[in-house]
Write a protein that holds these residues in place. Structure first.
Motif, short mmCIF file in Angstrom:
data_model
loop_
_atom_site.label_atom_id
_atom_site.label_comp_id
_atom_site.label_asym_id
_atom_site.label_seq_id
_atom_site.Cartn_x
_atom_site.Cartn_y
_atom_site.Cartn_z
N THR A 59 37.94 38.11 55.64
CA THR A 59 39.21 37.97 56.34
C THR A 59 40.32 38.27 55.15
O THR A 59 41.37 38.85 55.37
N GLN A 60 39.74 38.32 53.68
CA GLN A 60 40.74 38.66 52.66
C GLN A 60 40.46 40.29 52.31
O GLN A 60 39.32 40.80 52.52
N ALA A 61 41.54 40.78 51.99
CA ALA A 61 41.60 42.16 51.41
C ALA A 61 40.69 42.54 50.22
O ALA A 61 40.88 41.64 49.34
N PHE A 62 40.20 43.54 50.06
CA PHE A 62 39.58 43.98 48.73
C PHE A 62 40.48 43.99 47.59
O PHE A 62 41.65 44.43 47.83
N ARG A 63 39.90 43.61 46.51
CA ARG A 63 40.77 43.69 45.38
C ARG A 63 40.00 44.34 43.94
O ARG A 63 38.57 44.37 44.10
N ASP A 64 40.65 44.78 43.33
CA ASP A 64 40.12 45.64 42.18
C ASP A 64 39.40 44.76 41.01
O ASP A 64 39.68 43.37 41.01
N ILE A 65 38.24 45.21 40.83
CA ILE A 65 37.60 44.39 39.87
C ILE A 65 38.26 44.18 38.44
O ILE A 65 38.76 44.93 37.85
N LYS A 66 38.47 42.95 38.00
CA LYS A 66 39.10 42.53 37.01
C LYS A 66 38.25 42.85 35.71
O LYS A 66 37.08 42.66 35.67
N GLY A 67 39.19 43.47 34.76
CA GLY A 67 38.51 43.48 33.37
C GLY A 67 38.03 42.20 32.77
O GLY A 67 38.54 41.18 33.14
N PRO A 68 37.25 42.42 31.58
CA PRO A 68 37.12 40.90 30.63
C PRO A 68 38.40 40.44 30.19
O PRO A 68 39.16 41.05 29.63
N LEU A 69 38.53 39.10 30.22
CA LEU A 69 39.64 38.28 29.85
C LEU A 69 39.43 38.29 28.16
O LEU A 69 38.36 38.15 27.82
N ALA A 70 40.42 38.45 27.54
CA ALA A 70 40.39 38.23 26.09
C ALA A 70 40.31 36.82 25.76
O ALA A 70 40.98 36.09 26.28
N PRO A 71 39.66 36.21 24.63
CA PRO A 71 39.56 35.01 24.35
C PRO A 71 40.75 34.54 23.71
O PRO A 71 41.62 35.24 23.13
N PRO A 72 41.07 33.34 23.86
CA PRO A 72 42.39 32.63 23.30
C PRO A 72 42.30 32.71 21.81
O PRO A 72 41.18 32.63 21.14
#
Length: 321
Positions: free
Chosen positions: A141-154
């Motif tokens: 039921t949800q729309a497709f979303r782009d693949i998120k890139g890797p998150l930068a560590p804090p």
């Protein structure tokens, strides 16, 4: 007829006693459990076997490869735990499993071998089970979303403090080095340059030191001639260019002849090296006058190559005694 009956009776009794532990194990049974029996891809399930066995017997459990077959994969090693009582023992076998293929995965029935006190063996089999592996549910039921890139560590400054300390150490070392260089450069004009000695001047200095040591007057001819020939070998190497310290006396004399040494000096050096070899290897003890003559020969020859002073203020070398 009686013999046959006795043989049948003894065989029957023996089989009863040998099979008693096995019958007891079979009567009690092997419990096989799987929790949970349905997982998502990559989740873990725990497979456990509970095997009762009588005291005095030995249980040979199944291996990890027998229990876990494709598409199942083990998670960690096989764990064994034994519970002991006066009458019987219970062996518990635990193994965590997972799978990355969706569908129904089968856990096979595996053998358990019981070894009795007399060495007889009996094989039993565990129950086979099934593990259902589900895929991750998708919300359509949800729309497709782009693949998120890797998150930068804090950011954590504690990870960078070694680099900061190294930077300050290098900076401090550079400042100290620059300060020392400036002081050395400022005093360079005040410090008189140390004159560079020629090979002949070095040899004359060493021969004079040998004279002052008094070895030529003592009865230690081996030490005197070892030091004298060492000075000459170093001078020949520096002045003529051949590796005199690594040569024997005959090789040195041959090299000196090839270098064009005058016959008179060559004969004097031949006698000097002969006395030196006799003193070092034949324990000969030349007279002090002969030792002095050898020292004078070396000093007189080397003095020929000492550069003459260019002005009256230059320091004169000591003359031949």
């Amino acid at each position: 007829m009686k013999r046959q009956f006795r043989y049948f009776l003894s065989t029957f009794v023996g089989l009863v006693f040998l099979e008693a532990p096995c019958l007891r194990l079979q009567s009690q049974g092997i419990t096989t459990t799987l929790k949970p029996d349905s997982i998502l891809l990559g989740q873990h399930a725990t497979l456990e076997y509970s095997i009762p066995w009588p005291s005095g017997a030995t249980v040979l459990p199944p291996s990890e490869k027998q229990i876990c077959r494709e598409p199942l994969e083990p998670v960690g090693p096989l764990k064994l735990d034994t519970l002991t009582t006066e009458s019987e023992n219970t062996l518990k076998i635990r193994l965590k499993i997972t799978s990355f293929d969706s569908g129904l995965a089968f856990i096979p029935s595996v053998p358990v071998v019981l070894v009795g006190p007399s060495g007889d063996t009996t094989k039993f089999f565990t129950d086979s089970l099934q593990l259902y592996v589900n895929t991750v549910p998708v919300d359509t039921t949800q729309a497709f979303r782009d693949i998120k890139g890797p998150l930068a560590p804090p950011f954590d400054w504690r990870e960078y403090w070694p680099l900061m300390v190294g930077f300050f150490v290098v900076l401090l070392a550079g400042a100290v080095g620059f300060f020392v260089w400036r002081r050395w450069k400022g005093r360079r004009s005040e410090v008189s340059a140390v004159p560079v000695l020629t090979p002949a001047e070095i040899a004359v200095r060493d021969l004079e030191n040998l004279r002052r040591s008094g070895l030529w007057q003592q009865r230690d001819a081996k030490l005197f001639y070892s030091r004298l020939t060492e000075i000459l070998r170093n001078f020949f190497k520096a002045h003529y260019g051949f590796d005199a310290p690594e040569m024997v006396s005959d090789e040195i004399l041959s090299a000196l002849r090839l270098k064009g040494m005058e016959s008179d000096w060559w004969e004097r050096f031949r006698g000097l090296f002969e006395w030196a070899d006799m003193a070092k290897f034949a324990k000969a003890q030349p007279l002090p006058s002969e030792n002095q003559a050898a020292l004078e020969t070396a000093l007189s020859f080397v003095l020929q190559f000492v550069p003459k002073p260019s002005d009256p203020e230059s320091t004169t070398h000591s003359e031949k005694p």
